[in-house]
Design a protein around this motif. Structure first.
Motif, PDB file in Angstrom:
ATOM      1  N   PRO A 364       0.803  -1.225   0.000  1.00 45.29           N
ATOM      2  CA  PRO A 364       0.000   0.000   0.000  1.00 45.29           C
ATOM      3  C   PRO A 364       0.834   1.271   0.000  1.00 45.29           C
ATOM      4  O   PRO A 364       0.497   2.235  -0.684  1.00 45.29           O
ATOM      5  CB  PRO A 364      -0.831  -0.125   1.284  1.00 45.29           C
ATOM      6  N   VAL A 365       1.942   1.293   0.760  1.00 46.21           N
ATOM      7  CA  VAL A 365       2.754   2.508   0.824  1.00 46.21           C
ATOM      8  C   VAL A 365       3.340   2.835  -0.538  1.00 46.21           C
ATOM      9  O   VAL A 365       3.416   4.012  -0.936  1.00 46.21           O
ATOM     10  CB  VAL A 365       3.869   2.372   1.890  1.00 46.21           C
ATOM     11  N   ALA A 366       3.729   1.817  -1.309  1.00 49.91           N
ATOM     12  CA  ALA A 366       4.280   2.054  -2.640  1.00 49.91           C
ATOM     13  C   ALA A 366       3.223   2.628  -3.570  1.00 49.91           C
ATOM     14  O   ALA A 366       3.493   3.538  -4.367  1.00 49.91           O
ATOM     15  CB  ALA A 366       4.840   0.749  -3.212  1.00 49.91           C
ATOM     16  N   ARG A 367       2.019   2.120  -3.458  1.00 48.23           N
ATOM     17  CA  ARG A 367       0.937   2.609  -4.312  1.00 48.23           C
ATOM     18  C   ARG A 367       0.559   4.041  -3.947  1.00 48.23           C
ATOM     19  O   ARG A 367       0.186   4.835  -4.821  1.00 48.23           O
ATOM     20  CB  ARG A 367      -0.260   1.661  -4.211  1.00 48.23           C
ATOM     21  N   ARG A 368       0.666   4.409  -2.675  1.00 48.24           N
ATOM     22  CA  ARG A 368       0.395   5.792  -2.284  1.00 48.24           C
ATOM     23  C   ARG A 368       1.447   6.735  -2.881  1.00 48.24           C
ATOM     24  O   ARG A 368       1.122   7.825  -3.357  1.00 48.24           O
ATOM     25  CB  ARG A 368       0.353   5.914  -0.761  1.00 48.24           C
ATOM     26  N   ILE A 369       2.710   6.305  -2.826  1.00 50.74           N
ATOM     27  CA  ILE A 369       3.771   7.127  -3.413  1.00 50.74           C
ATOM     28  C   ILE A 369       3.569   7.258  -4.915  1.00 50.74           C
ATOM     29  O   ILE A 369       3.693   8.352  -5.486  1.00 50.74           O
ATOM     30  CB  ILE A 369       5.156   6.514  -3.095  1.00 50.74           C
ATOM     31  N   LEU A 370       3.233   6.140  -5.550  1.00 51.76           N
ATOM     32  CA  LEU A 370       2.975   6.154  -6.992  1.00 51.76           C
ATOM     33  C   LEU A 370       1.836   7.111  -7.339  1.00 51.76           C
ATOM     34  O   LEU A 370       1.924   7.891  -8.294  1.00 51.76           O
ATOM     35  CB  LEU A 370       2.648   4.738  -7.462  1.00 51.76           C
ATOM     36  N   ALA A 371       0.765   7.073  -6.543  1.00 51.44           N
ATOM     37  CA  ALA A 371      -0.377   7.956  -6.792  1.00 51.44           C
ATOM     38  C   ALA A 371       0.023   9.423  -6.689  1.00 51.44           C
ATOM     39  O   ALA A 371      -0.440  10.268  -7.466  1.00 51.44           O
ATOM     40  CB  ALA A 371      -1.501   7.645  -5.807  1.00 51.44           C
ATOM     41  N   GLU A 372       0.901   9.723  -5.741  1.00 54.89           N
ATOM     42  CA  GLU A 372       1.330  11.111  -5.573  1.00 54.89           C
ATOM     43  C   GLU A 372       2.223  11.552  -6.733  1.00 54.89           C
ATOM     44  O   GLU A 372       2.126  12.692  -7.211  1.00 54.89           O
ATOM     45  CB  GLU A 372       2.072  11.266  -4.246  1.00 54.89           C
ATOM     46  N   VAL A 373       3.076  10.647  -7.187  1.00 56.82           N
ATOM     47  CA  VAL A 373       3.974  10.989  -8.302  1.00 56.82           C
ATOM     48  C   VAL A 373       3.193  11.270  -9.571  1.00 56.82           C
ATOM     49  O   VAL A 373       3.453  12.257 -10.276  1.00 56.82           O
ATOM     50  CB  VAL A 373       4.998   9.856  -8.531  1.00 56.82           C
TER      51      VAL A 373
END
Length: 393
Positions: A364-373
């Protein structure tokens, strides 16, 4: 409220804090954080990318979490579809006592447990999380059918580590509690399980408890003479000190974090790179990665990136497990986001995908970072395509 919803998350926190007539110090005290931590959050120097932290802030401010995250709510709660977690929870909820022939089946030999645990750890370190999910239910069942404490503790440590990767801190806590119980009075096993316990407490935002537990475990096993100590003991002690340092950094205690990492660094020089005692990957390179992670936690993006550059120049970087390297690259992606550099954050995410694809698809943390990028117009097309494929954005 319409204009408030357009503010960054940190400014929304400040808005509601002022509305509740709380000073930064009082607000920090109620959160169990430092005043400098609150100040960095409100100025946008430190990002709030953990849902548990946002929920605690919302509780203190007496608002819904959505009032803080607003249009970012979907990305904060984004999770990857990982099948089989319910089977892990069901297996962890069963209790069998290995007296003779348990009701669920015969006692499992120590050799088989050691072989199965070793295979599961290796699969985890290659970041093949869906495969580990498939392995774990039987591993847990067999763990309760063996008389040997060590492989049983290792099985529960694997489950705790996996659950944290998948964003289920509650399940991880249950697993690590089992590990601590299985370790009984064995100081080495208790200390090994304490590594995961500290990670669980950190994930839940209970950083002061984490630091206390980790330091207690570290100093209980610290060899009386460091120069004569075995590498395995130094690795375990050093890993505990690193986790304690990260807990201190999460709490805004930058100086304390630095001192603890310095202490671990002395042990790492004796151990050297290329070892993996107690599945810690501990060594000089791991210490540099920890310095980068601590810098991210305190909001010092420049220092985090500098430590990253130093770490990947070491030969030991290539010797670390894929899981360890990919997790670090996610930290560096966060650092670039803190610095307002979406392009380099995207570059780090691309490197994560090449190193360990499941680190992106399952965490989940990776997907949150991806969403922000991908929200940044400067994000490269390749990252936009990855986000579209995963349904993130």
């Amino acid at each position: 409220m319409g204009s408030v919803e357009l503010l960054p998350v940190g400014r929304r926190v400040a808005y509601w804090r002022v509305r509740r007539k709380l000073s930064q110090q009082v607000f920090a005290d109620q959160l169990g954080k430092s005043k400098s931590w609150v100040d960095k959050v409100e100025r946008g120097v430190r990002r709030l990318d953990k849902l548990s932290t946002l929920q605690e802030i919302a509780r203190v401010l007496r608002v819904d979490t959505a009032a803080l995250v607003g249009r970012d709510a979907s990305s904060v709660q984004a999770t990857g579809p990982v099948e089989g977690v319910d089977r892990i929870r069901a297996a962890l909820s069963r209790y069998e006592i290995p007296w003779g022939e348990p009701a669920g089946g015969p006692v499992v030999t120590v050799d088989r447990m050691l072989r199965d645990v070793g295979y599961a750890w290796t699969t985890f370190q290659y970041a093949r999380y869906p495969q580990v999910v498939d392995l774990v239910p039987e591993l847990l069942t067999n763990a309760q059918r063996t008389h040997a404490e060590a492989p049983r503790v290792e099985a529960y440590r694997i489950v705790a580590s996996l659950s944290l990767k998948l964003g289920d801190a509650g399940l991880a806590w249950l697993a690590v509690d089992r590990a601590m119980l299985a370790a009984a009075d064995d100081r080495e096993l208790v200390s090994a399980a304490a590594v995961q316990l500290g990670q669980v407490l950190r994930a839940l935002g209970r950083v002061r408890e984490a630091r206390s537990v980790l330091l207690g475990a570290a100093y209980r096993i610290t060899p009386p003479v460091i120069d004569d100590a075995a590498p395995a003991a130094l690795s375990l002690c050093g890993a505990l000190l690193i986790q304690a340092a990260l807990a201190a950094a999460q709490d805004g205690k930058e100086a304390a974090a630095g001192e603890l990492i310095d202490e671990a660094a002395g042990m790492a020089e004796q151990v050297g790179d290329g070892c993996d005692h107690h599945r810690t990957g501990f060594g000089p390179t791991a210490v540099d990665l920890a310095r980068a992670a601590a810098a991210v936690e305190v909001g010092d993006a420049r220092a985090a990136i500098a430590w990253h550059d130093k770490a990947i120049a070491r030969p030991g970087w290539r010797w670390l497990p894929a899981e360890h390297r990919a997790a670090h690259l996610l930290d560096v992606a966060r650092a670039h986001l803190h610095a307002g550099d979406a392009s380099n954050a995207a570059r780090m995410l691309s490197e994560v995908e090449r190193t360990a694809p499941a680190e992106i698809t399952s965490r989940p943390v990776a997907r949150r970072i991806l969403a922000e990028v991908v929200r940044d117009p400067r994000a490269p097309t390749t990252i936009a395509k990855l986000a579209a494929t995963l349904g993130v954005g």
